[in-house]
Design an enzyme around this catalytic site. Structure first.
Site, PDB file in Angstrom:
ATOM      1  N   GLU A 145       2.784   2.695   2.262  1.00 29.98           N
ATOM      2  CA  GLU A 145       2.948   3.696   3.299  1.00 29.98           C
ATOM      3  C   GLU A 145       4.219   3.366   3.910  1.00 29.98           C
ATOM      4  OE1 GLU A 145       0.295   0.392   5.262  1.00 29.98           O
ATOM      5  OE2 GLU A 145       0.616   1.188   3.343  1.00 29.98           O
TER       6      GLU A 145
ATOM      7  N   CYS B 136       0.742  -1.219   0.196  1.00 24.82           N
ATOM      8  CA  CYS B 136       0.001  -0.106  -0.011  1.00 24.82           C
ATOM      9  C   CYS B 136       1.051   1.417   0.044  1.00 24.82           C
ATOM     10  CB  CYS B 136      -0.998   0.091   1.125  1.00 24.82           C
ATOM     11  SG  CYS B 136      -2.148  -1.556   1.228  1.00 24.82           S
TER      12      CYS B 136
END
Length: 660
Positions: free
Chosen positions: A363, A361
Site C-alpha cells: 500500500e 502489503c
C-alpha cells in the site's frame, strides 16, 4: 530532542476511566488488545484502554512539543491541550487508530529514552541493487527493522553483484561474543555475511550471553526465545553461502538469506514483521522459489515472504497466471505506475520518480531504505462527513508527527527528511458500502482527501518541514481493525461466520485463561516448539456480502476506485478467485486493470484452505454456535500484557496479505 513531556489533564482523563471501550466482534477486539497492545505498568498491572490511549496521545504531543521547542517555533500549551483532548476522544472511541506499532511503542521508553523512532513505523523497503557497495547492509537493515516490528520489502537486483568466497581460516578465527540485545544479533549477521563477501577470517559465535528461553524481555515485551533461533539461521545461512562459493550471489541465495532472517524473527515470538520480495517475470529461478517440488528445502522458510514481480505495462500475463492458479503467487507491482502517478485521477505527476519498490502489503510506494507510518480511519464509525473530516485532521497529525522522529539509520533519515511520506488509510470499506452506498463513499473519499491536503499544508508550515510527498493509502489492516470490529481495509469477509486464528508464544500467560475458557489451541505449523495457535469464532453480522460473492472483476474495480479517488500511495488488495470458474479470467482482468492500479495480489479460494492454519477459515452458522456454546467466561485478570509475535500469515497491523 529534549526530555520534556506533554501531559493531558487528569480531570479530562477522569471522565473516561469508567467508560466502556467499543471493542468489536463480541470480545475478540478486547482479546487482541490484551494480547498485543496492553503494556505492563510500573505497578505490575496491565494498562486499561483509557491508559493506553493516554500514553499514545501524550507521546505524540511530546514529540510535537520537543520539535517545536528545539527549533524555537513557539509552543502554545493551551492550544495543544485542547487539540490533544480531541485526538484522545477520537482514538478512545476508535474513529481512527494509530498503527499497532504506535499503540505499542508510542510514549514508551522505546521512543522517549532509547529514541528508536523506527519502531513507530509499519514498513520499509530496501534494494539490493547496490550490493557491490553495500555488501551486508541490506540484509542487516532488514533484520534490524524486523526486530523493531517493521515489515520490509526487498528486491533481487543484487544477484550477480558480489562473488561469494569461502572464509579463510589461515587469516585467523574471529570469535564474537553476541550481546543480549538487538544490536548484537544484527552485528552477528553482518560479521557472518562479510566473512563470505570478502573471504576474510572465519567467524565463530559465542551465544552464552543471550538469556535463556522463557525469560521476560523488558521494553518490547514478551519472553525470550533463547539463542537457538539465531544459532539456527547462522548455520542455515552458512549452508546457503557454501552452495554459492566461487560464484556470484544468486537470486535464490538473496531470498534465502532474507527469508531465514524472517524465520528467526518469527521464532522470537515478540516481534511482528512481514516480507515481500520483488523479482522479474522473466526469471524462472525466481518464479520457482515457492515451487516446493523444485525447491523442497525452502518449504520451512519460504512462507516468510510474499513473492511478487515488477510487472511491465503491456506484458503477457498468461504464463504467470498459471502459477497464480496453483498457489496465488506471484503478486504484481507496476513500478512505472508507482513512479508516475499519485491518485490515478490526477494524471501523471512523476513526483515519486525515485521509488524502487514497496512494503509487504504494497500500500506504500517506497524508495530504498525508506520507512512509512500508516494510520487507520473508520468512515463507518462516523455519523456524518463533517465528523469524519474532523477525524482526518487528527489521524493525519498523528502520522505526520511520527515523521519528526529520527531513526538510527542515516540512509533512512536522508530519504524520510525529504519525503515525509505517510499513509492515512480507510478500513471498514465493505461495511460503509453496505450502509451508505458507493456514491457516498466517493464523496467522502474525495472530500476527505482534499481535507488531508489542507491540513498537510498548514501543519507542514507550522512544523517547518516539507509537505508529505504522498499522504493516503488503503492498508489491508489486521489486528487494528479487529479492535474496532471493522472489516479490514477494502476487503470483504470470507464468510459471515469464521474462525480467526491468532498466534501466541508457548510461554504466554494468556494461554492459561484461554485454555480455561475452552478455546481450541494447537502448535503452530513451522514453529511447533515456540508458538501456539488459538482459534476464535467470529460473527461479522448481517447484510455484508462475502468475498465469494464478489467476482474477480468487482474486486479489481473496487481497488481501482480507491486508487482513483483516495490513495496517492497505493491500495493493498488481495483479490480472491474461484480457480474452477475464474482461472481463465485472470490474464484478462490484469490486462485491463494494469493501467488503473499500482499493485495487486491474488489468492485462489480452495476448499479446506489454501495452506495450513489459515488466519481466517469460513464456517457455517451451526458450527459457529457450537464453538461459541462450548466457550466459558474469559478473564485476563492477573495476566501480563505482551506484544503479539509476528506470524507467517501477517495477521497483524503490519500486513494482512496471507503468505503462500
Amino acid at each position: 530532542m529534549n526530555n520534556k513531556k506533554f501531559a493531558l489533564s487528569d480531570n479530562f482523563i477522569g471522565k473516561y476511566v469508567r467508560r466502556k471501550p467499543p471493542f468489536g466482534f463480541n470480545g475478540l477486539g478486547e482479546l487482541v488488545y490484551m494480547r498485543t497492545y496492553s503494556r505492563i505498568k510500573d505497578d505490575g498491572k496491565n494498562e486499561r484502554w483509557y491508559e493506553t490511549v493516554r500514553r499514545v496521545v501524550e507521546g505524540t504531543y511530546t514529540m510535537q512539543m520537543n520539535w517545536i521547542d528545539e527549533h524555537q517555533l513557539g509552543w502554545n500549551a493551551w492550544q495543544a491541550q485542547r487539540s490533544a483532548q480531541e485526538m484522545y476522544d477520537r482514538i478512545f472511541y476508535m474513529k481512527f487508530l494509530p498503527p499497532g506499532r504506535g499503540l505499542w511503542a508510542m510514549g514508551t521508553p522505546i521512543t522517549e529514552e532509547k529514541n528508536l523512532y523506527a519502531a513507530l513505523n509499519n514498513c520499509a523497503f530496501v534494494s539490493t541493487k547496490t550490493l557491490k557497495q553495500d555488501y551486508s547492509k541490506p540484509f542487516c537493515f532488514l533484520m534490524d527493522a524486523s526486530m523493531l516490528g517493521v515489515g520490509v520489502g526487498f528486491d533481487v537486483k543484487g544477484a550477480g553483484e558480489v562473488m561469494i568466497k569461502l572464509p579463510n581460516p589461515n587469516r585467523g578465527i574471529e570469535e564474537y561474543v553476541i550481546p543480549d540485545n538487538r544490536e548484537g544479533w544484527v552485528e552477528s549477521l553482518k560479521l557472518l555475511l562479510e566473512s563470505y563477501f570478502h573471504g576474510s577470517a572465519e567467524v565463530q559465535f559465542d551465544y552464552s550471553k543471550i538469556r535463556p528461553a522463557g525469560e521476560p524481555i523488558k521494553g518490547f515485551g514478551g519472553v525470550s526465545s533463547g539463542h537457538e533461533p539465531l544459532k539456527e539461521i547462522h548455520e542455515e545461512i552458512r549452508k546457503v553461502l557454501n552452495k554459492n562459493v566461487e560464484n556470484p550471489i544468486s537470486t535464490t541465495a538473496i531470498v534465502d538469506i532474507m527469508n531465514l532472517i524472517g524465520k528467526c524473527v518469527v521464532a522470537g515470538n515478540v516481534r511482528r514483521t512481514a516480507e515481500i520480495v520483488f523479482g522479474s517475470s522473466a526469471d524462472d529461478e525466481y518464479l520457482d522459489l515457492k515451487n516446493y517440488k523444485v525447491n523442497p528445502d525452502r518449504e520451512q522458510y519460504g512462507w516468510t515472504s510474499n513473492n511478487s514481480i515488477f510487472a511491465e505495462l503491456g506484458m503477457d500475463y498468461t504464463n504467470v497466471c498459471k502459477r497464480i492458479v496453483d498457489n496465488g503467487e506471484p503478486g504484481f507491482a507496476w513500478l512505472e505506475n508507482m513512479r508516475n502517478y499519485s491518485r490515478m485521477k490526477n494524471g501523471t505527476d512523476k513526483k515519486d520518480h525515485r521509488v524502487a519498490g514497496g512494503n509487504p502489503c504494497l500500500e506504500q510506494s517506497l524508495e530504498s531504505y525508506e520507512l512509512c507510518c500508516l494510520v487507520e480511519t473508520f468512515p463507518n464509525s462516523h455519523e456524518s462527513l463533517d465528523d469524519y473530516k474532523k477525524t482526518l485532521k487528527y489521524a493525519y497529525l498523528y502520522a505526520k508527527t511520527v515523521t519528526l522522529g529520527k531513526t538510527h539509520w542515516p540512509d533512512t533519515n536522508r530519504v524520510m527528511l525529504r519525503n515525509r511520506r505517510i499513509g492515512c488509510s480507510v478500513s471498514g470499506v465493505a461495511q460503509f458500502i453496505t450502509n451508505h452506498g458507493m456514491e457516498d463513499l466517493r464523496k467522502w473519499l474525495e472530500k476527505g482527501y482534499k481535507t488531508i491536503q489542507e491540513w498537510d499544508k498548514m501543519y507542514s508550515d507550522w512544523l517547518a518541514v516539507p509537505r508529505s510527498i504522498k499522504t493516503t493509502s488503503v492498508k489491508p489492516s489486521g489486528t487494528v481493525s479487529l479492535l474496532v470490529g471493522a472489516t479490514p481495509g477494502m476487503h470483504y469477509p470470507e464468510s459471515r461466520f469464521y474462525i480467526r486464528r491468532m498466534r501466541l508464544s508457548k510461554h504466554s500467560e494468556l494461554l492459561k485463561p484461554l485454555e480455561k475458557a475452552n478455546y481450541h489451541m494447537e502448535p503452530a505449523f513451522g514453529s511447533e516448539d515456540t508458538t501456539i495457535v488459538v482459534e476464535i469464532p467470529v460473527d461479522v453480522g448481517e447484510g455484508i456480502r462475502t468475498a465469494a460473492e464478489l467476482s474477480i472483476w468487482e474486486q479489481f474495480s473496487l481497488a481501482a476506485f480507491l486508487q482513483r479517488h483516495w490513495a496517492d500511495n497505493q491500495v493493498s488488495c488481495t483479490a480472491t478467485f474461484n480457480p474452477e470458474t475464474e482461472a481463465d479470467e485472470l490474464s484478462h482482468v490484469l490486462n485491463y486493470f494494469q493501467y488503473k492500479l499500482k499493485g495487486i495480489s491474488l489468492l485462489p479460494r480452495k476448499n479446506g484452505g489454501a495452506y495450513k492454519q489459515m488466519p481466517y477459515e469460513a464456517i457455517d452458522e451451526k458450527q459457529y454456535w457450537f464453538e461459541v456454546d462450548r466457550l466459558k467466561k474469559l478473564s485476563f485478570t492477573g495476566v501480563s500484557g505482551e506484544e503479539a509475535e509476528i506470524d507467517k500469515f501477517c495477521n497483524n497491523d503490519v500486513c494482512e496479505i496471507p503468505m503462500k
